[in-house]
Motif scaffolding. Sequence first.
Motif, PDB file in Angstrom:
ATOM      1  N   ILE A 139       0.835  -1.206   0.000  1.00 28.89           N
ATOM      2  CA  ILE A 139       0.000   0.000   0.000  1.00 28.89           C
ATOM      3  C   ILE A 139       0.870   1.256   0.000  1.00 28.89           C
ATOM      4  O   ILE A 139       0.662   2.184  -0.788  1.00 28.89           O
ATOM      5  N   LYS A 140       1.868   1.281   0.890  1.00 35.91           N
ATOM      6  CA  LYS A 140       2.762   2.445   0.960  1.00 35.91           C
ATOM      7  C   LYS A 140       3.599   2.575  -0.313  1.00 35.91           C
ATOM      8  O   LYS A 140       3.839   3.688  -0.797  1.00 35.91           O
ATOM      9  N   ALA A 171       2.703   1.614  -3.277  1.00 35.90           N
ATOM     10  CA  ALA A 171       1.804   2.103  -4.320  1.00 35.90           C
ATOM     11  C   ALA A 171       1.615   3.613  -4.231  1.00 35.90           C
ATOM     12  O   ALA A 171       1.634   4.323  -5.247  1.00 35.90           O
ATOM     13  N   LYS A 172       1.457   4.125  -3.018  1.00 35.07           N
ATOM     14  CA  LYS A 172       1.281   5.568  -2.828  1.00 35.07           C
ATOM     15  C   LYS A 172       2.521   6.330  -3.283  1.00 35.07           C
ATOM     16  O   LYS A 172       2.410   7.398  -3.901  1.00 35.07           O
ATOM     17  N   SER A 173       3.689   5.785  -3.009  1.00 37.81           N
ATOM     18  CA  SER A 173       4.933   6.429  -3.430  1.00 37.81           C
ATOM     19  C   SER A 173       5.082   6.407  -4.949  1.00 37.81           C
ATOM     20  O   SER A 173       5.526   7.388  -5.553  1.00 37.81           O
ATOM     21  N   LYS A 206       2.608   6.289  -7.137  1.00 33.77           N
ATOM     22  CA  LYS A 206       1.610   7.184  -7.711  1.00 33.77           C
ATOM     23  C   LYS A 206       1.987   8.657  -7.494  1.00 33.77           C
ATOM     24  O   LYS A 206       1.567   9.524  -8.269  1.00 33.77           O
ATOM     25  N   ALA A 207       2.765   8.942  -6.463  1.00 32.15           N
ATOM     26  CA  ALA A 207       3.238  10.316  -6.252  1.00 32.15           C
ATOM     27  C   ALA A 207       4.185  10.730  -7.374  1.00 32.15           C
ATOM     28  O   ALA A 207       4.231  11.892  -7.766  1.00 32.15           O
ATOM     29  N   PRO A 239       1.125   9.675 -11.417  1.00 36.42           N
ATOM     30  CA  PRO A 239      -0.284   9.532 -11.030  1.00 36.42           C
ATOM     31  C   PRO A 239      -1.093   8.573 -11.894  1.00 36.42           C
ATOM     32  O   PRO A 239      -2.124   8.070 -11.459  1.00 36.42           O
ATOM     33  N   GLU A 242      -8.755  -2.182   1.727  1.00 33.09           N
ATOM     34  CA  GLU A 242      -7.763  -1.118   1.869  1.00 33.09           C
ATOM     35  C   GLU A 242      -7.129  -0.787   0.525  1.00 33.09           C
ATOM     36  O   GLU A 242      -6.881   0.375   0.202  1.00 33.09           O
ATOM     37  N   MET A 269      -7.609   3.162  -2.205  1.00 32.68           N
ATOM     38  CA  MET A 269      -6.660   4.080  -2.822  1.00 32.68           C
ATOM     39  C   MET A 269      -6.797   4.093  -4.347  1.00 32.68           C
ATOM     40  O   MET A 269      -5.933   4.582  -5.063  1.00 32.68           O
ATOM     41  N   ALA A 278      -6.882   1.715  -6.708  1.00 35.99           N
ATOM     42  CA  ALA A 278      -5.974   0.906  -7.507  1.00 35.99           C
ATOM     43  C   ALA A 278      -6.670   0.488  -8.795  1.00 35.99           C
ATOM     44  O   ALA A 278      -7.892   0.533  -8.910  1.00 35.99           O
TER      45      ALA A 278
END
Length: 254
Positions: free
Chosen positions: A64-65, A67-69, A71-72, A75, A91, A95, A97
């Motif tokens: 999850i973390k 993936a967020k990095s 996408k930062a 995007p 979860e 976000m 996905a």
Amino acid sequence: MGIKVLLVDDEQLQLTRLESVVKKVLPEAEIFSYVNPVKALEESKDKGIDIAFLDIEMPKITGIKLAKSLKAVNPTINIIFATAYDSFALEAMKMHASGYVSKPVNEEKIRKEIDGLRFPIELKEKKKVQVKCFGNFDVFHEGAPLRFSYSKSKEVFAYLIDREGVGININELNAVLWEEDHKSYLRNLIVDIQRTLKSVGAEDVFVKRHNECFIDTSKVDCDAYEYKANNPDAIRMYRGEYMIQYPWAIFDAE
């Protein structure tokens, strides 16, 4: 270059299986595989990854973390989570996905996620002029929209693209575009096409000989042409719409 795919799973056997399945579904893809999620993040930032298959439960940094990095940085990267634990599905979906597959993965599961990507993958540009037929018709020069002086010039160009290099005479073009005789205006449109292409150094795309003209299909990148050549990227891009602003446009997808 083809699609770029990132695979991350801290269990080597699971990673090897995932890589094997993805290669079967996307044989043209360039694949980057990692058991270390931290290293995956560091080394993939500037690779232009299109799709990332991520295990969720990993040490140091969770999927999850990660993936967020990712996408930062990008995007529009397509994140697809792969995990044996269904409890993580909610979860993952929160976000936004692109998809979620349960382990063990197989071709059917992976293909289903690829066909339904949240951010469809565009064809990679190779030639000076790119033509987009799926959806609205558009013409680009090295990624930037090509501007004709007249909107009808663009439609003439579209019709020639549709005919795939077949020579079309002035009378046929006139009959397609108007019920009345506008051949004098049509000649002005042809000059506009020639002038516009010449302004970007792509005058060899459009060929005029005597009373007919055609497109040199070897000089353009076109999603419809790639579809008919069985390019997997183009096949995934087609959503049943073809040059939708032109009533004469019909695409044979068979």
